[in-house]
Design an enzyme around this catalytic site. Sequence first.
Site, short mmCIF file in Angstrom:
data_model
loop_
_atom_site.label_atom_id
_atom_site.label_comp_id
_atom_site.label_asym_id
_atom_site.label_seq_id
_atom_site.Cartn_x
_atom_site.Cartn_y
_atom_site.Cartn_z
N GLY A 155 0.82 -1.20 0.00
CA GLY A 155 0.00 0.00 0.00
C GLY A 155 0.86 1.26 0.00
N GLY B 214 0.08 -5.18 0.45
CA GLY B 214 -1.12 -5.03 -0.37
C GLY B 214 -1.02 -5.74 -1.70
N GLU C 71 5.08 -6.38 7.49
CA GLU C 71 4.41 -5.30 8.22
C GLU C 71 4.85 -5.13 9.66
OE1 GLU C 71 1.92 -6.49 4.75
OE2 GLU C 71 2.95 -7.57 6.35
N ASP D 117 -1.86 -8.01 6.86
CA ASP D 117 -3.29 -7.73 6.69
C ASP D 117 -3.71 -8.15 5.28
OD1 ASP D 117 -1.93 -5.61 5.39
OD2 ASP D 117 -3.60 -4.24 5.70
#
Length: 357
Positions: free
Chosen positions: A70, A118, A141, A149
């Site tokens: 992301g 992402g 992360e 995630d």
Amino acid sequence: MNAPMIEPDLIVRREGSAGVVRLNRPKALNALTLEMARGLDAALTEFGADPAVALILIEGAGERGLCAGGDIVGLYNSAREGGDLGAVFWREEYVMNARIAKYPKPYVAYMDGFVMGGGVGIAGHGSHRIVTEKTRIAMPEVGIGFFPDVGGTWLLSRSPGEIGTYFGLTGETMNGADAIHARFADAHVPTSAWAELRAALIAAPAGADADQVRSIIAGFAATPEPGPAQLHGRQIDAWFAHDTVEEIFADLERDGSEFALATLKAMRGKSPTSLKVALKLLRMARGAATLEQCLVHEYRAALEVFRSADFVEGIRAAVIDKDRAPKWQPARIDEVTPQIVARYFADRGVEELKFPD
């Protein structure tokens, strides 16, 4: 003299019977923005309704990778300013991840080069996931005060043994072979064969189903040598079977081998809070019945992450100042209390994720 045409960050077009989506921010390693996520979601709607489109093909511009994750710089700025980009971006992104997993047409993700965070979300839930000898997949992360995630806890918890726990808590990188072993990918295709495979996919018959697409890919696939994590599978399963980070650390210290100490060093550089939150999410995911359940747990935890000091500090150290010396709060594993961890799992009464049927 005409100015050069500026291409959009997301290129969506029909090629033959394929609906092609190309992430087009090569200088940023195709990092995913909110606008790109919305564009991909819109493309899925458009191609899903087009009977001439047999399959979706996801690829990245440039030669370095599909997607680095992301747009964490944008999230960093929003977090510092008290904005709500995190809540909006993650809500829409996670719903899209669930949609990809249930997409009715074959969804082919070409995971050449780097695929992180992402990027795993837009590739790892697809029905046909291709890796190469250049593939480097990671969910790093915990190194920026976050946790795996985009449904990463679902994927990691369904890897064989404890290899998913290992990758989730160390942020280490999978090569193509380890990605297949960890069930993050389905086929290994040499980069030299990609142009020919891509042409074959584009030429697939309009009504091609998942088995037909799988057969096309299999015609170009090769079996790679086992990856390094797979070769250490027995040790990883023993070390990471525990349900507390403290016990994992203790086992690694007792082992004392070169690989154990390298693993311990990798984990000690991560956010202590993130390690504990990530491990709890991974254990919860193991008992989850659906990807959507994992995404809800991740979303609740992400809202707390966006308020935490570690998230801003982790991005500062890794991306903004690049000093690689984050000052975590708390700084030690034994200082992360159950009360701190519990904040990441509270039902805040916020708008829940609304998943497609």
